[in-house]
Scaffold this active site. Structure first.
Site, PDB file in Angstrom:
ATOM      1  N   ASP A   1       0.870  -1.181   0.000  1.00 33.68           N
ATOM      2  CA  ASP A   1       0.000   0.000   0.000  1.00 33.68           C
ATOM      3  C   ASP A   1       0.901   1.224   0.000  1.00 33.68           C
ATOM      4  O   ASP A   1       2.111   1.118   0.234  1.00 33.68           O
ATOM      5  CB  ASP A   1      -0.882  -0.018   1.260  1.00 33.68           C
ATOM      6  CG  ASP A   1      -1.745   1.228   1.368  1.00 33.68           C
ATOM      7  OD1 ASP A   1      -2.468   1.529   0.414  1.00 33.68           O
ATOM      8  OD2 ASP A   1      -1.674   1.930   2.400  1.00 33.68           O
ATOM      9  N   SER A   2       0.303   2.385  -0.204  1.00 37.41           N
ATOM     10  CA  SER A   2       1.083   3.623  -0.148  1.00 37.41           C
ATOM     11  C   SER A   2       1.578   3.924   1.267  1.00 37.41           C
ATOM     12  O   SER A   2       2.478   4.733   1.437  1.00 37.41           O
ATOM     13  CB  SER A   2       0.210   4.776  -0.646  1.00 37.41           C
ATOM     14  OG  SER A   2      -0.994   4.822   0.088  1.00 37.41           O
TER      15      SER A   2
ATOM     16  N   CYS B   1      -3.813  -0.952  -1.909  1.00 36.82           N
ATOM     17  CA  CYS B   1      -4.134   0.458  -2.166  1.00 36.82           C
ATOM     18  C   CYS B   1      -5.129   0.564  -3.327  1.00 36.82           C
ATOM     19  O   CYS B   1      -4.881   0.030  -4.415  1.00 36.82           O
ATOM     20  CB  CYS B   1      -2.840   1.184  -2.511  1.00 36.82           C
ATOM     21  SG  CYS B   1      -3.066   2.915  -2.910  1.00 36.82           S
TER      22      CYS B   1
ATOM     23  N   GLU C   1      -5.868   9.031   9.783  1.00 38.88           N
ATOM     24  CA  GLU C   1      -4.489   8.921  10.297  1.00 38.88           C
ATOM     25  C   GLU C   1      -4.310   9.710  11.586  1.00 38.88           C
ATOM     26  O   GLU C   1      -3.491   9.354  12.432  1.00 38.88           O
ATOM     27  CB  GLU C   1      -3.489   9.363   9.218  1.00 38.88           C
ATOM     28  CG  GLU C   1      -3.466   8.378   8.072  1.00 38.88           C
ATOM     29  CD  GLU C   1      -2.262   8.496   7.155  1.00 38.88           C
ATOM     30  OE1 GLU C   1      -1.306   9.221   7.475  1.00 38.88           O
ATOM     31  OE2 GLU C   1      -2.301   7.840   6.087  1.00 38.88           O
TER      32      GLU C   1
ATOM     33  N   CYS D   1     -11.408   3.068  -0.406  1.00 37.57           N
ATOM     34  CA  CYS D   1     -10.106   3.595   0.030  1.00 37.57           C
ATOM     35  C   CYS D   1      -9.731   2.846   1.294  1.00 37.57           C
ATOM     36  O   CYS D   1     -10.582   2.564   2.141  1.00 37.57           O
ATOM     37  CB  CYS D   1     -10.217   5.091   0.303  1.00 37.57           C
ATOM     38  SG  CYS D   1      -8.707   5.808   0.996  1.00 37.57           S
TER      39      CYS D   1
ATOM     40  N   HIS E   1      -8.439   3.729   3.957  1.00 36.86           N
ATOM     41  CA  HIS E   1      -8.632   4.409   5.249  1.00 36.86           C
ATOM     42  C   HIS E   1     -10.085   4.441   5.721  1.00 36.86           C
ATOM     43  O   HIS E   1     -10.345   4.665   6.885  1.00 36.86           O
ATOM     44  CB  HIS E   1      -8.133   5.846   5.137  1.00 36.86           C
ATOM     45  CG  HIS E   1      -6.653   5.986   5.057  1.00 36.86           C
ATOM     46  ND1 HIS E   1      -5.905   5.380   4.074  1.00 36.86           N
ATOM     47  CD2 HIS E   1      -5.772   6.658   5.846  1.00 36.86           C
ATOM     48  CE1 HIS E   1      -4.631   5.689   4.256  1.00 36.86           C
ATOM     49  NE2 HIS E   1      -4.522   6.460   5.317  1.00 36.86           N
TER      50      HIS E   1
HETATM   51  N1  DGL Z   1      -4.097   3.838   0.147  1.00 36.06           N
HETATM   52  C1  DGL Z   1      -4.760   4.885  -0.611  1.00 36.06           C
HETATM   53  C2  DGL Z   1      -5.988   4.283  -1.327  1.00 36.06           C
HETATM   54  O1  DGL Z   1      -6.576   3.312  -0.890  1.00 36.06           O
HETATM   55  C3  DGL Z   1      -5.153   6.066   0.269  1.00 36.06           C
HETATM   56  C4  DGL Z   1      -3.972   6.891   0.729  1.00 36.06           C
HETATM   57  C5  DGL Z   1      -3.196   7.525  -0.412  1.00 36.06           C
HETATM   58  O2  DGL Z   1      -3.709   8.467  -1.035  1.00 36.06           O
HETATM   59  O3  DGL Z   1      -2.095   7.067  -0.661  1.00 36.06           O
HETATM   60  O4  DGL Z   1      -6.367   4.767  -2.352  1.00 36.06           O
END
Ligand code: DGL
Length: 267
Positions: free
Chosen positions: A12-13, A75, A154, A186, A188
């Site tokens: 993931d990012s 992600c 976060e 997403c 989050h």
């Molecule tokens: N992990 C990203 C997503 O699910 C969210 C956070 C980001 O923008 O990197 O799209």
């Protein structure tokens, strides 16, 4: 067939993909998992398609070097922009979060009107929309990028007046359009499930892409590469490209568990 004891790779990012990790680990406790959070280059959601695809390829390379038997792109933004290229390039099964989320949303909707929320990148890619229409060509899809949900999650601002207000602002239009199902597109957003549920009301079904993905991972493991038949808990390895201490501190809220060891990797 891959070695059944080889780990699953998830990237993931940053910390968000731990919501996907948690669901996979719950469903398949015997699997060893190597998780990579690209914390040096987060966020992906605001970046261009080419940049996200390039970042995703380098994340995949790190995990391939760890001998993973399957790759999960946790992600949503990377799933939107890099899944096709990763599937073309890698010799192992590659799974994203969009298709499982879309499929579940189609199964849930009665009115055939599905809402999707995600980063600007995910929404602009049109991938959820395409995937939903693949399963239900007559479905109506309404979308809304909700970028502020990422920092709120976060910061741990998942309850109270501020996230409630933000959720109402973002979601009132989708509700007015008459959606009966909403995809949390997403990593989050599962942390904000309560305020999102409150904002959309009891008649809208929430679809958690992370949860849906764990089901698809189990399916692929059982059919395309060998599931780990062991009875103990698999090893968990956490890698980041920056700030391991922050990853531990913020990540525990996404994982709902302490994270003790985090290894920094250079990519
Ligand atoms: N992990 C990203 C997503 O699910 C969210 C956070 C980001 O923008 O990197 O799209």
């Amino acid at each position: 067939m891959a070695n059944s004891s080889a780990p699953l790779g998830i990237f993931d990012s940053g910390v968000g993909g731990l919501t996907v990790f948690r669901r996979i680990a719950e469903r398949m406790p015997a699997e060893s998992i190597v998780y990579l959070g690209d914390t040096a280059r987060v966020p992906y959601g605001t970046k261009s398609a080419d940049t996200v695809a390039r970042y995703a390829q380098s994340c995949a390379e790190v995990l391939m070097n760890r001998g993973v038997k399957m790759l999960v792109v946790a992600c949503n933004t990377a799933s939107a922009y890099a899944l096709d290229v990763l599937r073309r390039e890698l010799p192992i099964p590659v799974l994203g979060v969009i298709e499982p989320g879309a499929k579940r949303a189609v199964a849930a909707t009665r009115a055939k009107h599905i809402g999707v929320i995600g980063t600007a990148g995910t929404i602009n890619s049109g991938k959820y929309q395409d995937s939903i229409r693949e399963y239900a060509p007559d479905a109506r899809v309404s979308t809304k990028p909700c970028p502020l949900f990422v920092p709120l999650a976060e910061e741990g601002w998942t309850q109270g007046a501020v996230p409630e207000q933000v959720a109402r602002e973002y979601l009132s239009e989708l509700c007015a359009q008459g959606i009966d199902t909403l995809v949390l597109g997403c990593t989050h957003y599962p942390l904000l499930k309560d305020v999102i549920a409150q904002a959309v009301g009891p008649n809208v079904v929430l679809v958690d892409s992370a949860e849906a993905t764990s089901e698809s991972v189990a399916d692929v493991l059982n059919h395309q590469c060998e599931a780990n038949k062991g009875s103990g808990q698999g090893a968990r390895t956490f890698l980041v490209t920056d700030a391991p201490e922050t990853f531990k501190r913020v990540g525990k809220h996404f994982l709902k568990d302490e994270i003790t060891d985090v290894e920094w990797v250079d990519i």
